[in-house]
Design an enzyme around this catalytic site. Structure first.
Site, PDB file in Angstrom:
ATOM      1  N   GLU A  60      62.539 -13.135 -27.433  1.00  0.00           N
ATOM      2  CA  GLU A  60      63.634 -13.924 -26.862  1.00  0.00           C
ATOM      3  C   GLU A  60      64.733 -14.221 -27.876  1.00  0.00           C
ATOM      4  OE1 GLU A  60      60.477 -14.368 -26.129  1.00  0.00           O
ATOM      5  OE2 GLU A  60      60.517 -13.954 -23.994  1.00  0.00           O
ATOM      6  N   HIS A 127      55.231 -21.822 -16.330  1.00  0.00           N
ATOM      7  CA  HIS A 127      55.982 -20.932 -15.437  1.00  0.00           C
ATOM      8  C   HIS A 127      56.707 -21.741 -14.369  1.00  0.00           C
ATOM      9  CE1 HIS A 127      53.247 -18.113 -17.371  1.00  0.00           C
ATOM     10  NE2 HIS A 127      54.074 -17.146 -17.030  1.00  0.00           N
TER      11      HIS A 127
END
Ligand SMILES: Cc1ncc(C[n+]2csc(CCOP(=O)(O)OP(=O)(O)O)c2C)c(N)n1
Ligand SMILES: Cc1ncc(C[n+]2csc(CCOP(=O)(O)OP(=O)(O)O)c2C)c(N)n1
Ligand SMILES: [Mg+2]
Ligand SMILES: [Mg+2]
Lengths: 326, 346, 326, 346
Positions: A60, A127
């Site tokens: 990321e 999530h």
């Protein structure tokens, strides 16, 4: 006119920008051949090629750092986080490098970081996050959070065209649950920094965004039915820069504000809104600025627990009624 | 006077005589500029700390000298020489250190934290490692557009421990972008010796993890660094992807001027003093008779008069206007409001 | 009794805990032989040995992750960030792993992350941050921020003994500027979660912490002299969990609250305090809850700019006077 | 009936017959438990997604089997077998997947995200790479206390691209802590092939960056993995520091049950199906006559009856109480308040 889902609207928005402007490209994990974890970029690689739809390593920091570098050189990168929960890995480079580049060094960094966020999907603690507050506190970023299919399309297009770095929070609960008629021939652009009244009302203003817009509308309807009170629902659409005028003008009409957000409470964005109202319109308040938010815990996995921790329609009704009673 | 036959060595690394003199000029400019800064620092005219590249001017100048117009490098604190080679003006460096309103960052950032993408350098942020992914993105843009341009990023032995370094170099290698990584192995990260930083003794072993070609050179041998950088840059320009160039060097001073180096073994300090890249280069070019003492002293004079002028001019310049602090947080709006408790006073 | 600086008090606090409890150890960059960038651990390595004073690589994620692992096993790590600005590199592991370990998995993670933070030292954008807001929004963490030498010692000792992960923000501007008599024979522990009134007052409450306590006290003194009004100054000392009762009881006395913090405004901690006051004590307010904070920019380097962006004593006086006029 | 001479091979890797049967038991238990979960998933009884270790049960079980009591491992999503070996109960795994109030995390976390430090496993978080620094810290505590204990951490080929992996393994190597890293090289990270993940083809080249010894083994050869893990663990236990063990394996299914694997070449899928670690192990132990089909089928029966019982019991259990969500955010206070708009309803 065809009904278009929130996800499809987002997809078309990116597709149109890729067609319109060859400086635009997308990078992220599994977005190419696979079309992304939620199929948001399904078919993009076949149409636009592997050079503009780039599958990256699980990095990321590299995804967002590389997007910034490419943006400095005049490209228009759209960086996908497979889940917005993972943007935290790039918190340093986003807040210290990307957000400050113009201020520090006069660099232009037009880029978008986007991905699925939000709960109500039994995703567990990693999530389901909607990591808006940490970036809300970062000067130099813009934050958008569409609630409708039209804005999903209009805000991604506006974000890609914006000269500033924009974080685009899409809500995965809305992906396929929210639909709208969107004319193919109309170019839809939602201006960044402008809120929208989703329901007119006289007695109370609910300030909210993203998935909470829908729960607030349902609560407003129930209150209209059961209490005969009229609740205005203001969808901020952009969190940064915030449309303070829209909040204040609605408040001047209803004199009561309830802020509803999905994220945890302490240090959440509602606090800032409450503070600004105090500073700018204290004398217009007929009651305290109240908040409905998630409880201050990581988001648990089991349905019974997730439903308890996250704000529900009933909570909004309870809070609105208390405020109406002032 | 006794006549003597002058033996002229062939010119090295495809450099012309003028280029050799130009390299010398940048070496002297870098060191002299830092010496000015030390004076100004002692006089309390520098805002904040002072970081020097003493002993590392050679690798900075030589690696940057291998680039061409259109290429972009990202310096670290010890790469003053690199940005001077790219065309940064000494007076702008003085302005940065003295936080003048005329500085390239209008007083917002310090020392070499400034950029000129046209000239080809991108200033870093303090967070070590972050510039590697950013430079990977710049090199990616070259690749995507089919431009024959090259990026160069510097990282210290200590900086290679950061996750950002890893993600950036791994991404750059996987994407085969034209990014040359110069690892400055000076044996220390602040007070931490390489032996405590990592279990490897040579930085090139790190390149293996990314499938990158790597070479190690004597970082205080200006011509060796130039040749290594030049071939790495050529490979990248031809689409062959990046290379890691480890320049083995030494820190001629403390981490910064305030650092008393108590932790550094005395012989370490002495060895470094005896291994000065500028002295070595001077000795080499004179021995080879590519130039002569007269030409060199003329260049030194030129540097000093340029710096006299720059320093004099800079010192007289004003600090930035306080409320200029409110512009350019965003492109739109271009200016943020002053907070009410201020405005009400203005 | 010897005068002890804020830095020396912090140093002694850690020293005493290392002596008292052999589970305590420190890890960080350049803390050993060198004694740390600000010499906070000067002499520690010689006394306690390299096994308990560990020089690490430049790896904030590893430093904090390793501290967490060691804490799970019953040790009491104190992780130093060379500057708190660099804690952002470890934002993911701190907020997602460390902060959730107990909730998710019943893990005990008694650890402290500490380091120099704050501005007014001409440090520029990356050596001046006080990154409190992002962690303030993270359930599972505790945040402390001493303003005095006594609390510098008392809070580090309390933090090391605490069962939860604690982030300890020391203010580098105060390191050598603040002094206090601290008896060597007294064991000083500042309870986490308890605010302290630094100056009694009747007309207005200033809620603040860290370096801003001193500017607020100076402003309060000026207002007493020049306006004859009496201002109460409440030093929160702990940001998480926040001493809400202390804020509310002071408010019930003065009916006016001004919040002062050094960090940037939008999304700063003052917002949360304003929201809580609204919810819990709206009817006690004789005026709006106001904020004095930094401007919303990265922190610039030049003295003229830094002084403009950061809150100053004069700002507090101006804001307090406006509130007093209600 | 024709008499025949039975040729018994010597027992491998210092394993006893009972241990070989135990390994077989865990292999079958892992696969059968996942097959149960697939059924439950299709019946909609699993909350959220289902991730399998199909084809990787061998390396999980064998690597964990090399550990001893007191050692601690940290699994990933495909290491169900590893925690079963450490003593995790199948019913607890079912409870995790079905988010029961009786689950080890009281319904707060999913699948193998749970721990028992006494038994010796620490559940991961989703963010890939983060467990490496945490396990480095656990191994550091072993070293600081002079305990002869070992840590073991798993990472996928994709996970090695994270900055957290880099910082953690680099720190562990620099500190020479007893941490064995098992890199599961199954060729894919979700839909991303290793060739797009990194420029290296073999994960052991990554170990070179950290000065770690490294070995590559056939991850579907249970005994080979066991031997490699065993010697790495022994080295770590004796103070020799960590080792990277690359287990070359293949993903027998999609990334998760919902994944149609469209991106995966057919031959890739077939090759993996033909390279089943459990079949290979079974074939090997029978050929060597370390056991016989009768013993193995008895073990399979045992597994199935245990799972029947566990599944029946688990299904009947209740979900967690809603307001149990408010405990243990902190040690002190142990319980957070319910927000006012809730309490007012309770
Ligand atoms: C992420 C991060 N952590 C810590 C620091 C503080 N810091 C600044 S320079 C330095 C040492 C750098 O050593 P090295 O990379 O070898 O470069 P050198 O100073 O030797 O040129 C440290 C620890 C930083 N700038 N960034
Ligand atoms: C930091 C981070 N980014 C992205 C993800 C999303 N994600 C979950 S699993 C996965 C693929 C992992 O591949 P690998 O490490 O090779 O393990 P495998 O699935 O092959 O066992 C991805 C991208 C994540 N969990 N963490
Ligand atoms: Mg170094
Ligand atoms: Mg894999």
């Amino acid at each position: 006119m065809p009904e278009v889902t929130y996800l499809e609207a987002l997809r078309r928005g990116m597709w149109e920008e890729l067609e319109r402007d060859d400086r635009v490209f997308i990078l992220g994990e599994d977005i190419g051949v696979y079309g992304g974890a939620f199929k948001v970029t399904e078919g993009f690689r076949d149409h636009f090629g592997a050079a503009r739809i780039i599958d990256t390593p699980i990095s990321e920091v590299a995804i967002i750092g590389a997007a910034a570098g490419a943006a400095h050189m005049g490209l228009r990168p759209v960086a996908e986080m497979q889940f917005m929960d993972f943007i935290s890995c790039a918190y340093d480079i986003l807040t210290n490098y990307v957000a400050t580049a113009r201020y520090r060094a006069g660099l232009s960094t037009p880029m978008v970081v986007r991905g699925p966020s939000g709960g109500y999907v039994r995703g567990g603690p990693f999530h389901s996050q909607i990591p808006e507050a940490a970036f809300f506190h970062t000067p130099g970023l813009k934050l958008v959070c569409p609630a409708t299919a039209r804005d999903a399309k209009g805000l991604i297009k506006a974000a890609i065209r914006d000269e500033d770095p924009v974080i685009y929070f899409e809500h995965k609960f809305l992906y396929r649950r929210v639909k709208e008629d969107l004319p193919d021939d109309e170019e839809i652009i939602t201006p960044i920094g402008k809120a929208m009244v989703r329901r007119e009302g006289q007695d109370l203003t609910i300030v909210t965004w993203s998935a909470m817009v829908w729960k607030s509308l349902a609560a407003a309807e129930r209150i209209a039915q059961e209490d005969g009170a009229s609740v205005e629902v203001l969808d901020l659409r952009t969190l940064l820069p915030m449309d303070e005028e829209a909040i204040l003008s609605s408040l001047r009409k209803t004199n009561k504000v309830l802020i509803v957000h999905e994220d945890t409470r302490t240090g959440g964005i509602a606090g800032e809104i409450a503070a600004r109202i105090n500073e700018r319109a204290f004398e217009w308040l007929d009651g305290p600025v109240l908040r409905v938010t998630a409880h201050d815990t990581p988001l648990p996995y089991a349905p019974t627990l997730e439903d308890f921790v996250l704000p529900q329609e009933e909570d909004i009704v309870v809070a609105a009624r208390r405020l109406l009673s002032y | 006077m006794k006549a003597q036959v002058v033996q002229v060595d062939p010119l090295p690394a495809g450099l012309s005589r003028d280029q050799i003199l130009e390299v010398y000029y940048y070496l002297v400019l870098t060191r002299s500029l830092e010496e000015r800064l030390v004076k100004l620092y002692r006089q309390g005219k520098v805002v904040g700390g002072l970081y020097r590249s003493l002993g590392q001017e050679g690798e900075s100048v030589a690696s940057a000298y291998a680039l061409q117009p259109g290429d972009i490098l990202s310096p670290l604190i010890r790469n003053l020489g690199s940005i001077l080679v790219r065309g940064a003006q000494p007076i702008d460096v003085l302005r940065q250190y003295m936080a003048k309103g005329t500085s390239p960052t209008v007083g917002r950032e310090m020392n070499v934290h400034f950029n000129d993408l046209k000239l080809g350098y991108l200033g870093q942020i303090s967070h070590l490692g972050d510039m590697i992914p950013v430079m990977a993105g710049i090199a990616l843009s070259f690749k995507l557009r089919g431009e024959r341009r090259v990026g160069m990023a510097y990282i210290g032995d200590g900086g290679t421990s950061t996750g950002a370094f890893h993600e950036g170099i791994s991404f750059a290698a996987a994407q085969l972008v034209p990014l040359v990584i110069i690892v400055e192995h000076n044996g220390w990260a602040y007070s931490t010796p390489t032996s405590q930083q990592t279990a490897v003794t040579s930085m090139v072993s790190k390149a293996k993890a990314y499938g990158l070609p790597a070479v190690t050179v004597d970082g205080n041998d200006v011509l060796a660094v130039y040749e290594a950088a030049k071939s790495a840059v050529a490979l990248a320009r031809d689409g062959g992807g990046g290379t890691m160039v480890e320049v083995v060097t030494c820190r001629g001073g403390g981490h910064a001027e305030h650092d008393d180096r108590r932790y550094q073994p005395q012989e370490d300090i002495e060895q470094c003093a005896e291994n000065d890249p500028i002295e070595r280069f001077t000795e080499r070019v004179l021995r080879a008779s590519w130039t002569n003492e007269g030409e060199l002293s003329a260049l030194r004079d030129r540097v000093h008069s340029e710096l006299d002028e720059a320093a004099a001019r800079c010192e007289s310049e004003a600090p930035p206007d306080p409320d200029s602090a409110l512009t350019d947080v965003l492109a739109m709006p271009p200016r943020s409001e002053s907070l009410w408790f201020r405005s009400s006073r203005a």
